[in-house]
Motif scaffolding. Structure first.
Motif, PDB file in Angstrom:
ATOM      1  N   ARG A  12      -1.092  -1.438  -7.840  1.00 57.85           N
ATOM      2  CA  ARG A  12      -2.271  -1.820  -7.044  1.00 57.85           C
ATOM      3  C   ARG A  12      -2.910  -3.501  -7.083  1.00 57.85           C
ATOM      4  O   ARG A  12      -3.243  -3.937  -6.459  1.00 57.85           O
ATOM      5  CB  ARG A  12      -3.583  -1.015  -8.039  1.00 57.85           C
ATOM      6  CG  ARG A  12      -3.501   0.193  -7.717  1.00 57.85           C
ATOM      7  CD  ARG A  12      -4.619   1.264  -8.412  1.00 57.85           C
ATOM      8  NE  ARG A  12      -4.472   2.514  -8.140  1.00 57.85           N
ATOM      9  CZ  ARG A  12      -4.798   3.439  -8.964  1.00 57.85           C
ATOM     10  NH1 ARG A  12      -4.976   3.005 -10.243  1.00 57.85           N
ATOM     11  NH2 ARG A  12      -4.845   4.511  -8.887  1.00 57.85           N
ATOM     12  N   ARG A  21       0.917  -1.188   0.048  1.00 60.29           N
ATOM     13  CA  ARG A  21      -0.047   0.208   0.126  1.00 60.29           C
ATOM     14  C   ARG A  21       0.937   1.118  -0.157  1.00 60.29           C
ATOM     15  O   ARG A  21       0.489   2.374  -0.693  1.00 60.29           O
ATOM     16  CB  ARG A  21      -0.866   0.101   1.407  1.00 60.29           C
ATOM     17  CG  ARG A  21      -2.217  -0.804   0.853  1.00 60.29           C
ATOM     18  CD  ARG A  21      -3.185  -0.332   2.049  1.00 60.29           C
ATOM     19  NE  ARG A  21      -2.810  -0.787   3.387  1.00 60.29           N
ATOM     20  CZ  ARG A  21      -2.530  -1.636   4.177  1.00 60.29           C
ATOM     21  NH1 ARG A  21      -3.132  -2.978   3.564  1.00 60.29           N
ATOM     22  NH2 ARG A  21      -2.232  -2.099   5.200  1.00 60.29           N
ATOM     23  N   GLY A  22       2.030   1.216   0.699  1.00 56.79           N
ATOM     24  CA  GLY A  22       2.842   2.342   0.706  1.00 56.79           C
ATOM     25  C   GLY A  22       3.545   2.630  -0.464  1.00 56.79           C
ATOM     26  O   GLY A  22       3.545   3.723  -1.117  1.00 56.79           O
ATOM     27  N   THR A  78       1.528  12.597  -9.357  1.00 52.95           N
ATOM     28  CA  THR A  78       0.811  13.633  -9.497  1.00 52.95           C
ATOM     29  C   THR A  78       1.889  14.658  -9.411  1.00 52.95           C
ATOM     30  O   THR A  78       1.767  15.848 -10.093  1.00 52.95           O
ATOM     31  CB  THR A  78       0.269  13.739  -7.872  1.00 52.95           C
ATOM     32  OG1 THR A  78      -0.657  12.722  -7.843  1.00 52.95           O
ATOM     33  CG2 THR A  78      -0.413  15.243  -7.633  1.00 52.95           C
ATOM     34  N   GLU A 132       2.465   1.622  -3.412  1.00 55.32           N
ATOM     35  CA  GLU A 132       1.276   2.072  -4.567  1.00 55.32           C
ATOM     36  C   GLU A 132       1.235   3.654  -4.095  1.00 55.32           C
ATOM     37  O   GLU A 132       1.138   4.541  -5.180  1.00 55.32           O
ATOM     38  CB  GLU A 132       0.017   1.558  -4.197  1.00 55.32           C
ATOM     39  CG  GLU A 132      -1.111   2.042  -5.074  1.00 55.32           C
ATOM     40  CD  GLU A 132      -2.514   1.137  -4.629  1.00 55.32           C
ATOM     41  OE1 GLU A 132      -3.560   1.782  -5.146  1.00 55.32           O
ATOM     42  OE2 GLU A 132      -2.469   0.269  -3.840  1.00 55.32           O
ATOM     43  N   SER A 133       1.174   3.932  -2.777  1.00 54.99           N
ATOM     44  CA  SER A 133       0.737   5.823  -2.644  1.00 54.99           C
ATOM     45  C   SER A 133       1.993   6.327  -2.995  1.00 54.99           C
ATOM     46  O   SER A 133       1.705   7.633  -3.418  1.00 54.99           O
ATOM     47  CB  SER A 133       0.487   5.631  -1.046  1.00 54.99           C
ATOM     48  OG  SER A 133       0.341   7.063  -0.663  1.00 54.99           O
ATOM     49  N   SER A 134       3.081   5.951  -2.666  1.00 59.75           N
ATOM     50  CA  SER A 134       4.148   6.673  -3.337  1.00 59.75           C
ATOM     51  C   SER A 134       4.356   6.884  -4.840  1.00 59.75           C
ATOM     52  O   SER A 134       4.596   7.898  -5.232  1.00 59.75           O
ATOM     53  CB  SER A 134       5.546   6.142  -2.826  1.00 59.75           C
ATOM     54  OG  SER A 134       6.748   6.735  -3.509  1.00 59.75           O
ATOM     55  N   ILE A 170       1.680   2.202 -11.474  1.00 59.09           N
ATOM     56  CA  ILE A 170       0.702   2.295 -10.385  1.00 59.09           C
ATOM     57  C   ILE A 170      -0.312   1.202 -10.375  1.00 59.09           C
ATOM     58  O   ILE A 170      -0.592   0.304  -9.385  1.00 59.09           O
ATOM     59  CB  ILE A 170      -0.093   3.648 -10.593  1.00 59.09           C
ATOM     60  CG1 ILE A 170       0.944   4.690 -10.065  1.00 59.09           C
ATOM     61  CG2 ILE A 170      -1.235   3.581  -9.660  1.00 59.09           C
ATOM     62  CD1 ILE A 170       0.486   6.065 -10.157  1.00 59.09           C
ATOM     63  N   THR A 174      -0.825  -4.924  -4.296  1.00 60.09           N
ATOM     64  CA  THR A 174      -1.672  -4.462  -2.992  1.00 60.09           C
ATOM     65  C   THR A 174      -2.709  -5.561  -3.011  1.00 60.09           C
ATOM     66  O   THR A 174      -2.936  -5.937  -1.861  1.00 60.09           O
ATOM     67  CB  THR A 174      -1.990  -3.125  -3.093  1.00 60.09           C
ATOM     68  OG1 THR A 174      -0.959  -2.292  -3.156  1.00 60.09           O
ATOM     69  CG2 THR A 174      -2.743  -2.813  -1.865  1.00 60.09           C
ATOM     70  N   GLU A 176       1.703   7.090  -6.865  1.00 60.00           N
ATOM     71  CA  GLU A 176       0.660   8.035  -7.053  1.00 60.00           C
ATOM     72  C   GLU A 176       0.975   9.273  -6.836  1.00 60.00           C
ATOM     73  O   GLU A 176       0.839  10.187  -7.382  1.00 60.00           O
ATOM     74  CB  GLU A 176      -0.657   7.661  -6.287  1.00 60.00           C
ATOM     75  CG  GLU A 176      -1.434   6.460  -7.092  1.00 60.00           C
ATOM     76  CD  GLU A 176      -2.471   5.893  -6.026  1.00 60.00           C
ATOM     77  OE1 GLU A 176      -2.817   6.635  -5.135  1.00 60.00           O
ATOM     78  OE2 GLU A 176      -2.989   4.867  -6.635  1.00 60.00           O
ATOM     79  N   GLN A 177       1.619   9.583  -5.673  1.00 59.34           N
ATOM     80  CA  GLN A 177       2.256  10.861  -5.281  1.00 59.34           C
ATOM     81  C   GLN A 177       3.410  11.192  -6.371  1.00 59.34           C
ATOM     82  O   GLN A 177       3.358  12.663  -6.815  1.00 59.34           O
ATOM     83  CB  GLN A 177       2.878  10.929  -4.038  1.00 59.34           C
ATOM     84  CG  GLN A 177       3.251  12.108  -3.517  1.00 59.34           C
ATOM     85  CD  GLN A 177       4.281  12.220  -2.225  1.00 59.34           C
ATOM     86  OE1 GLN A 177       4.392  11.119  -1.440  1.00 59.34           O
ATOM     87  NE2 GLN A 177       4.311  13.300  -1.362  1.00 59.34           N
TER      88      GLN A 177
END
Length: 143
Positions: free
Chosen positions: A88, A30-31, A41, A33-35, A84, A91, A37-38
């Motif tokens: 996902r 999860r971390g 962005t 994936e979040s990284s 990503i 994850t 996505e950041q």
């Protein structure tokens, strides 16, 4: 009975370890994936900023360089989308493994409880089957 209880307790310990590992792997995925996505962005924001800067250029070479950079950032954005999606999927896989490990630990916990109850029942049965000593008659009391 005691062997069964000890065996099931060892299995429960192993299942708890598996659950902790699966939970850690799931959190790491999860971390990740979040990284990603950041970072995507941030890439998009940089591409927008560079496009605006490229539009304000007066010289042809710098305009060309800016627009080429924007194009490369857009390509990087597309590749980030693929990364990503893979993150996902990873994850989701880790989450499924965590849930499976949790279910296995719960089953092992129930088996340990059942074995402990069986052992206590068996010990109570054995104790109740023991012959009881009769009280001795006291001499001189007339009983």
């Amino acid at each position: 009975m005691k062997k069964i209880l000890k065996s099931r307790q060892r299995i429960l310990g192993m299942r708890e370890t598996q659950l902790r590992i699966a939970t850690g792997d799931s959190a790491a995925a999860r971390g990740n994936e979040s990284s990603l996505e950041q970072k995507r962005t941030q890439l998009k924001a940089l591409a927008v900023h560079m496009h605006k800067a490229g539009a304000q250029c007066r010289e042809g070479r710098s305009l060309h360089a800016q627009l080429e950079l924007v194009d490369r950032l857009c390509q990087a954005d597309d590749s980030m989308a693929g990364a990503i999606e893979q993150a996902r999927q990873k994850t989701a896989q880790m989450e499924r493994q965590r849930i499976a490990a949790y279910q296995k630990r719960e089953m092992a916990d129930r088996l340990v409880g059942r074995a402990a109850n069986d052992l206590a029942t068996e010990q109570d049965r054995k104790l109740s089957e023991q012959p009881r000593a009769k009280p001795r008659k006291m001499k001189g009391t007339g009983l």
